[in-house]
Design a protein around this motif. Structure first.
Motif, mmCIF file in Angstrom:
data_model
loop_
_atom_site.group_PDB
_atom_site.id
_atom_site.type_symbol
_atom_site.label_atom_id
_atom_site.label_comp_id
_atom_site.label_asym_id
_atom_site.label_seq_id
_atom_site.Cartn_x
_atom_site.Cartn_y
_atom_site.Cartn_z
ATOM 1 N N ALA A 22 0.837 -1.204 0.000
ATOM 2 C CA ALA A 22 0.000 0.000 0.000
ATOM 3 C C ALA A 22 0.874 1.258 0.000
ATOM 4 C CB ALA A 22 -0.939 -0.005 1.197
ATOM 5 N N ASP A 23 1.929 1.253 0.798
ATOM 6 C CA ASP A 23 2.835 2.403 0.831
ATOM 7 C C ASP A 23 3.491 2.633 -0.528
ATOM 8 O OD1 ASP A 23 2.315 3.047 3.478
ATOM 9 O OD2 ASP A 23 4.038 1.928 4.256
ATOM 10 N N GLU A 24 3.842 1.550 -1.212
ATOM 11 C CA GLU A 24 4.457 1.669 -2.537
ATOM 12 C C GLU A 24 3.464 2.158 -3.590
ATOM 13 O OE1 GLU A 24 6.299 -2.019 -3.676
ATOM 14 O OE2 GLU A 24 7.502 -2.100 -1.846
ATOM 15 N N LEU A 25 2.200 1.738 -3.463
ATOM 16 C CA LEU A 25 1.197 2.083 -4.471
ATOM 17 C C LEU A 25 0.535 3.440 -4.257
ATOM 18 C CD1 LEU A 25 -0.623 -1.308 -5.090
ATOM 19 C CD2 LEU A 25 0.867 -0.057 -6.648
ATOM 20 N N ALA A 26 0.592 3.978 -3.068
ATOM 21 C CA ALA A 26 -0.084 5.252 -2.786
ATOM 22 C C ALA A 26 0.290 6.346 -3.793
ATOM 23 C CB ALA A 26 0.185 5.695 -1.351
ATOM 24 N N PRO A 27 1.563 6.518 -4.160
ATOM 25 C CA PRO A 27 1.897 7.553 -5.153
ATOM 26 C C PRO A 27 1.276 7.291 -6.529
ATOM 27 C CG PRO A 27 3.860 6.904 -3.934
ATOM 28 C CD PRO A 27 2.780 5.929 -3.571
ATOM 29 N N VAL A 28 1.050 6.023 -6.866
ATOM 30 C CA VAL A 28 0.425 5.686 -8.143
ATOM 31 C C VAL A 28 -1.029 6.171 -8.136
ATOM 32 C CG1 VAL A 28 -0.281 3.789 -9.656
ATOM 33 C CG2 VAL A 28 1.948 3.705 -8.507
ATOM 34 N N PHE A 29 -1.737 5.917 -7.040
ATOM 35 C CA PHE A 29 -3.121 6.361 -6.936
ATOM 36 C C PHE A 29 -3.211 7.887 -6.878
ATOM 37 C CE2 PHE A 29 -3.713 1.955 -5.697
ATOM 38 C CZ PHE A 29 -4.876 1.645 -6.377
ATOM 39 N N ALA A 30 -2.201 8.525 -6.312
ATOM 40 C CA ALA A 30 -2.205 9.991 -6.228
ATOM 41 C C ALA A 30 -2.196 10.636 -7.614
ATOM 42 C CB ALA A 30 -0.999 10.471 -5.423
ATOM 43 N N LYS A 31 -1.784 9.883 -8.627
ATOM 44 C CA LYS A 31 -1.707 10.414 -9.990
ATOM 45 C C LYS A 31 -2.940 10.096 -10.832
ATOM 46 C CE LYS A 31 3.313 10.140 -10.070
ATOM 47 N NZ LYS A 31 4.476 9.479 -10.648
ATOM 48 N N VAL A 32 -3.932 9.401 -10.268
ATOM 49 C CA VAL A 32 -5.125 9.039 -11.040
ATOM 50 C C VAL A 32 -5.927 10.307 -11.337
ATOM 51 C CG1 VAL A 32 -7.338 7.810 -10.971
ATOM 52 C CG2 VAL A 32 -5.245 6.690 -10.139
ATOM 53 N N ALA A 33 -6.171 10.544 -12.600
ATOM 54 C CA ALA A 33 -6.913 11.746 -13.021
ATOM 55 C C ALA A 33 -8.313 11.754 -12.428
ATOM 56 C CB ALA A 33 -6.997 11.795 -14.543
ATOM 57 N N GLY A 34 -8.680 12.869 -11.819
ATOM 58 C CA GLY A 34 -10.018 13.038 -11.276
ATOM 59 C C GLY A 34 -10.242 12.416 -9.912
ATOM 60 N N LEU A 35 -9.237 11.738 -9.364
ATOM 61 C CA LEU A 35 -9.362 11.151 -8.027
ATOM 62 C C LEU A 35 -9.021 12.221 -6.994
ATOM 63 C CD1 LEU A 35 -9.876 8.652 -6.236
ATOM 64 C CD2 LEU A 35 -7.446 8.108 -6.481
#
Length: 104
Positions: A22-35
């Motif tokens: 989850a810690d590794e993926l959090a920055p990926v989700f931070a880049k999701v357009a419109g999230l």
């Protein structure tokens, strides 16, 4: 605003291993357009994990649900009992609540 709630159980993955992922993926989700936000959920005692996603609109929600990132969650062999629910919001009362205090 549009919400997505995803829940799942862990199979073959410890709580600590999931925290690292989850810690590794959090920055990926931070880049999701419109999230606008994602709240990561954890009920370790009952083996229920997931997320509450807040999208700026239904199109952003739909785009995410059609993405490889979303498919990778559903396709992860370590996630079982997956539940996905989408919700629209009631704009009027939601705006009232947001303005009722300084907490949100």
């Amino acid at each position: 605003m549009h919400l997505l709630i995803v829940n799942f159980s862990l199979d073959g993955l410890s709580h600590e291993e999931y925290l690292n992922i989850a810690d590794e993926l959090a920055p990926v989700f931070a880049k999701v357009a419109g999230l606008q936000s994602k709240t990561w959920l954890s009920d370790q005692d009952n083996n229920v994990y997931g997320g509450v996603y807040v999208f700026e609109n239904k199109q952003a929600h739909d785009d995410y649900c059609a993405s490889e990132l979303f498919a990778s969650v559903g396709g992860n062999p370590n996630f079982t009992n997956i539940s996905v629910k989408s919700f629209g919001t009631l704009e009027g009362p939601t705006k009232t609540c947001k303005n009722c205090c300084d907490c949100c």
